[in-house]
Design a protein around this motif. Structure first.
Motif, PDB file in Angstrom:
ATOM      1  N   GLU A   9      79.624  51.680  97.919  1.00 43.06           N
ATOM      2  CA  GLU A   9      80.689  52.056  98.838  1.00 43.06           C
ATOM      3  C   GLU A   9      80.864  53.558  98.843  1.00 43.06           C
ATOM      4  OE1 GLU A   9      83.551  49.586  96.601  1.00 43.06           O
ATOM      5  OE2 GLU A   9      84.465  51.540  96.234  1.00 43.06           O
ATOM      6  N   GLU A  67      88.477  43.740  94.678  1.00 44.47           N
ATOM      7  CA  GLU A  67      88.026  44.809  93.787  1.00 44.47           C
ATOM      8  C   GLU A  67      89.006  45.029  92.661  1.00 44.47           C
ATOM      9  OE1 GLU A  67      86.499  48.290  95.523  1.00 44.47           O
ATOM     10  OE2 GLU A  67      87.196  49.577  93.911  1.00 44.47           O
ATOM     11  N   ASP A  89      79.363  53.799  92.123  1.00 42.57           N
ATOM     12  CA  ASP A  89      79.886  53.218  93.370  1.00 42.57           C
ATOM     13  C   ASP A  89      79.018  53.540  94.564  1.00 42.57           C
ATOM     14  OD1 ASP A  89      82.355  55.323  94.871  1.00 42.57           O
ATOM     15  OD2 ASP A  89      80.437  55.821  93.991  1.00 42.57           O
ATOM     16  N   ARG A 113      86.802  57.494  87.247  1.00 39.30           N
ATOM     17  CA  ARG A 113      86.464  57.604  88.679  1.00 39.30           C
ATOM     18  C   ARG A 113      86.722  59.005  89.202  1.00 39.30           C
ATOM     19  NH1 ARG A 113      88.788  54.507  93.956  1.00 39.30           N
ATOM     20  NH2 ARG A 113      87.407  55.635  95.345  1.00 39.30           N
ATOM     21  N   ARG A 138      78.873  60.638  91.300  1.00 42.34           N
ATOM     22  CA  ARG A 138      78.239  59.329  91.281  1.00 42.34           C
ATOM     23  C   ARG A 138      76.744  59.456  91.075  1.00 42.34           C
ATOM     24  NH1 ARG A 138      79.387  59.768  96.891  1.00 42.34           N
ATOM     25  NH2 ARG A 138      81.406  58.878  96.469  1.00 42.34           N
ATOM     26  N   ASN A 188      81.623  48.076  90.855  1.00 43.36           N
ATOM     27  CA  ASN A 188      81.337  49.132  91.812  1.00 43.36           C
ATOM     28  C   ASN A 188      82.308  50.291  91.738  1.00 43.36           C
ATOM     29  OD1 ASN A 188      79.315  47.564  92.795  1.00 43.36           O
ATOM     30  ND2 ASN A 188      80.430  46.894  94.588  1.00 43.36           N
ATOM     31  N   ARG A 189      82.566  50.777  90.532  1.00 47.18           N
ATOM     32  CA  ARG A 189      83.416  51.958  90.412  1.00 47.18           C
ATOM     33  C   ARG A 189      82.538  53.159  90.111  1.00 47.18           C
ATOM     34  NH1 ARG A 189      88.670  51.787  91.596  1.00 47.18           N
ATOM     35  NH2 ARG A 189      89.164  53.253  89.955  1.00 47.18           N
ATOM     36  N   ILE A 190      83.036  54.353  90.464  1.00 45.37           N
ATOM     37  CA  ILE A 190      82.311  55.560  90.080  1.00 45.37           C
ATOM     38  C   ILE A 190      82.215  55.571  88.579  1.00 45.37           C
ATOM     39  CG2 ILE A 190      82.542  58.075  89.978  1.00 45.37           C
ATOM     40  CD1 ILE A 190      83.423  58.122  92.693  1.00 45.37           C
TER      41      ILE A 190
END
Lengths: 355, 371, 176
Positions: A235, A260, A232, A319, A324, A227-229
């Motif tokens: 979140e 995470e 993401d 990131r 995104r 779930n990272r840019i």
């Protein structure tokens, strides 16, 4: 390492506990370091300085944050489902922590020597999905629910390209155990899997472009797993406030953060082991050339952590550079682009490995 | 047997990281698909129009600053022009040149905020920091002139509150040289970034006749293809002496009138503002900025509607005077108030993530919507 | 491009008595007065006619003319009775580049004006604001409710000249 400790201490249980504590310490220290690194990297990329006052250039900032988090009051919404609410962070953290059991940090530092290494990692990191769904549902908040649904869809979809690339590597090297895969890529960086593997021949040179493609696909899919840019959406700060962990405060939120960062290092470690030679050094061992044999595992540990940190740095770099993706575009990338390419990769690597 | 389904009502409530102020959007969604969007405003209503009836004409000027607090010079400009039209007085040349330079600098500063927050909502967190660093230069220019960074009370009826600092011309030229490469950097980082284009192209397409019918103005209207700018249509102050282009949306990477077009119009407008400032900064005539300020401001009975081109659109002041020292009625036509009405039309059929992109491209400020 | 006198002549020839007059004493622009119940038809004509093409409503403002008699109420507050409330429409054309101002006046006790919602969609929120601040009812408006004040504000219409703040609103003391 279990064997070594058992011979040293003689008691099964204590040896087992010590073996479990070592990766836990590594994950905690890494999370401490990783959060500080992220803040400094993002700050320097954005033309500012980041934390500067707590310790030399702010390296104690995470310790300060940790102490603050431990003292916070744990507020639970009245309508939240309390059992699920409390179990969710535990599940998410366990899923990412348990993957460290089979990751070899050096030839002597391995949690448990199971033969099914990589298969176990893929299976246990799927536990995270259940935790996220529980977190999103139990908070009784529409934003959390939306975030959890998106996260579940994303993680489950991106496990497929990951599994396909892992399958092609397993096919090539013939073993599931991460330790053996690392040992096969010895003596210099030319023998790393990304340059075709240790066996010299025509197939090694044919494999090189497909290995690069495979590494790239694996890097992108694991970026989505954690779930990272640019992935993401679960979140997404400006849309869903904080997605599935909106309602968590204090140490429970801390567990999500730890999970995470632990996940980030774990998937970097997997990519390093599969493609970049694991804990092998690219230029030979200092200990070997001098004759001091016991120095070699420490050097291997150093190389492993350095390579892992480089990939973590690339993740952080991405990131702060890219925007995104929207949720349907994310799914399009996975199902229409990554999976066909991963399949193609698999077939071609299979054909080449038969040569 | 058919499955009973319900649509979910999600409140992007008054407090939200990306609704640019206190705006409540009531979304009716089915999964991720939007069925309808209803904006609710009024959380920042401070009764500006009622206050204006109790103040004298010069005392209203600080209140106008606080309408669109990100483009305060433009608000002052509009009000001052309206009252000067009622009074029928002539303004010295020096005052006109300085007013134009301040308004264009304010336009650049306001567009920087709009572009930066648009990018930050989409997820690109770095251009936000870079653009705010450049905005600091402009704010320090303003601070050098009138002492305030954000709410200036600078343009007075018939003149200005302070003359410009002796270093102002030199520092503005330094700023112009410093800023041109930043626009190039912004284009490389954000404007032509593939992911940003995926998020904003073909999203929130506003057809031209809908835009005119809804009364949209500013980059929202120009993004849909119509070359309409109050500085050309209804020239006020000395804008007819300057040579500048009016950028419009041409659909470079998607349909004409999508979010990317509105965003790109703002980027191009910043360059055009730099051109205007360059033309004006060398030619400021000498004079006294306070010489034309009347002692008692008592306009004759009458009505006036004056409009200026604010960064967000067409800002209009409708003033009715009945011969007293207080205005009888001041009505502000705020561009964001009218632009926000389009929101309900634009969001149909898109996903939740697109609402944020569309809201960012409309560039609203709640201060002037609620007054 | 037409000037206001020509537009006035055109309207008068089309609509006759409902165009009530052209005020020219104002220093800036002449204002055409229209009957409040015909403003919808006049608006449609102004928008659709090929020589006029007023396709954009710039602003619609309510005004309290305060031209009634001031009477003192039971508790000593000053009220205005009689007189009119007005609505001003400023139109302009994006093709033909001309502008015009219209004005309607309605009696203060029963203020009713035809809505121009179907002519120019801008008037949606502008009319809601005029209703919120002055109490002017716009007939045939699809969704006439308060926009800036809270939806259940019962104490009157704030921008009228004789408005007084209530003491309490939902248990909160209103005067600061």
């Amino acid at each position: 390492m279990y064997q070594f400790l058992y011979d040293l201490i003689g008691n099964e249980i204590i040896a087992g506990l010590l073996v479990a504590i070592v990766p836990l310490t590594i994950i905690l220290v890494f999370a401490l370091f990783g959060i500080w690194l992220e803040r400094k990297v993002s700050a320097h990329m954005q033309d500012r300085l980041g934390p500067m006052r707590t310790g030399w250039h702010g390296w104690l900032q995470t310790v300060a944050d940790l102490m603050k988090m431990l003292q916070k009051e744990d507020i639970i919404a009245t309508d939240a489902d309390k059992t699920l609410y409390n179990i969710a962070p535990v599940l998410v953290f366990t899923g990412s922590f348990a993957a460290y059991a089979v990751i070899p940090f050096s030839s002597k530092l391995l949690g448990s020597e199971v033969e099914i290494g990589i298969f176990y990692v893929l299976a246990i990191s799927s536990l995270v999905v259940a935790g996220i769904l529980m977190a999103g549902w139990s908070a009784n908040n529409k934003y959390s629910l939306l975030g959890a649904m998106r996260a579940a869809a994303q993680i489950i979809s991106y496990e497929i390209p990951t599994a396909l690339i892992v399958l092609s590597m397993v096919m090539l090297t013939g073993t599931l155990s991460l330790d053996k895969i690392s040992q096969m890529q010895t003596s210099s960086f030319w023998n790393w899997n990304i340059f075709g593997g240790a066996i010299f021949g025509l197939s090694k040179f044919l494999l090189i472009p497909f290995m690069f493609v495979g590494a790239l696909i694996l890097f992108i899919s694991t970026l989505a797993e954690v779930n990272r840019i640019p992935f993401d959406i679960p979140e997404a700060e400006s849309e869903l406030v904080a997605g599935y962990f909106t309602e968590y405060c204090g140490m429970k939120w801390g567990m999500f953060m730890l999970a995470e960062y632990g996940n980030m290092f774990a998937v970097s470690a997997i990519i390093v082991i599969l493609f970049f030679g694991g804990y092998q050094s690219p230029i030979g061992y200092f200990g070997n050339s001098v004759g001091v044999q016991w120095l070699v595992p420490f050097e291997q540990g150093f190389w492993f952590i350095a390579k892992g940190l480089t990939l973590v740095f690339v993740q952080m770099w991405l990131r702060w550079t890219l925007p995104r993706l929207r949720v349907d575009q994310l799914m399009t990338v996975c199902w229409k682009y990554l999976i066909p390419y991963a399949f193609l990769n698999l077939i071609i690597i299979g054909i080449i490995s038969l040569l | 047997m058919p499955l009973k389904t319900e649509t979910m009502v999600l409140n992007m409530g008054p407090q939200h990281p990306s609704t640019h102020g206190v705006l409540r959007l009531e979304l009716e969604i089915e999964g991720e698909l939007i069925l309808s969007v209803k904006p609710h405003i009024g959380y920042l209503h401070r009764c500006f129009e009622k206050h204006a009836e109790a103040m004298t004409y010069p005392q209203v000027i600080p209140y106008t600053d606080r309408l669109d607090y990100l483009a305060a010079m433009g608000n002052n400009f509009g009000y001052v022009i309206a009252v000067e039209k009622l009074l029928g007085i002539q303004i010295p040349e020096r005052v006109e040149y300085i007013r134009v330079i301040m308004a264009e600098l304010q336009r650049i500063a306001s567009h920087l905020v709009a572009i930066a927050t648009n990018g930050a909502d989409i997820g690109a967190l770095t251009p936000f920091l870079y653009l705010f660093r450049d905005r600091e230069y402009i704010l320090s220019l303003f601070e050098m002139t009138c002492g305030a960074r954000m709410l200036y009370n600078y343009m007075w009826i018939g003149g200005l509150s302070h003359d410009i600092h002796p270093d102002f011309v030199r520092k503005t030229k330094e700023f112009i040289n410093h800023f041109r490469p930043t626009i190039v950097e912004l284009n490389n980082l954000l404007t032509f970034n593939k992911i940003f284009i995926e998020r904003t192209a073909n999203v929130g397409i506003l057809p031209l006749d809908t835009a005119i019918n809804f009364g949209a103005s500013g980059p929202v209207l120009r993004g849909s293809g119509l070359s309409f700018d109050v500085r050309r249509e209804d020239p006020y102050s000395i804008y007819n002496r300057f040579d500048f282009e009016i950028p419009t949306g041409k659909g470079l990477v998607g349909a004409v009138g999508d979010c990317w077009d509105r965003y790109y119009v703002r980027v191009l407008e910043m360059e055009q503002s730099l051109c205007i400032i360059e033309q004006a900064i060398d030619n400021i005539p000498e004079g006294d900025v306070k010489s034309a300020i009347p002692k008692r401001i008592k306009p004759p009975k009458g009505t006036v509607y004056a409009r200026v081109e604010n960064p967000r659109g067409e800002l209009g002041y409708f003033i009715i005077s009945d011969g007293n020292i207080n205005p009888f009625r001041v009505k502000v036509r705020a561009p964001s108030f009218v632009n926000l009405e389009v929101m309900g039309e634009l969001c149909k059929g898109h996903l939740v993530a697109d609402v944020i992109a569309i809201l960012g491209s409309l560039d609203i400020v709640l201060g002037e919507i609620d007054r | 491009m037409k000037n206001p006198e020509e537009i006035f002549e055109l309207l008068k020839s089309e609509f006759g008595n409902t165009i009530l007059g052209l005020e020219k004493e104002t220093p800036t622009e002449p204002i055409i007065t229209v009957d409040p119940m015909q403003i919808n038809k006049v608006g449609l004509f102004l928008r659709n006619n090929n020589t006029l093409k007023f396709d954009s409503l710039m602003v619609l403002s309510g005004v309290d003319d305060a031209n009634g008699t001031k009477i003192k109420d039971e508790d000593g507050t000053e009220m205005i009775s009689g007189g009119t409330l007005s609505v001003y429409y400023h139109l302009h054309s994006t093709n033909l580049k001309h502008k015009i101002t219209l004005k309607v006046s309605t009696p203060r006790e029963t203020p009713q004006v035809e809505s121009v919602y179907n002519v120019w969609r801008t008037s949606d929120w502008h009319e809601r604001e005029a209703f919120d601040m002055f109490g002017i009812i716009f007939l045939n408006h699809p969704d006439l409710r308060r926009i800036l004040m809270p939806y259940d504000w019962e104490a009157g219409y704030p921008l009228r000249k004789d408005y007084k703040n209530p003491e309490f609103y939902k248990g909160m003391k209103v005067p600061y």
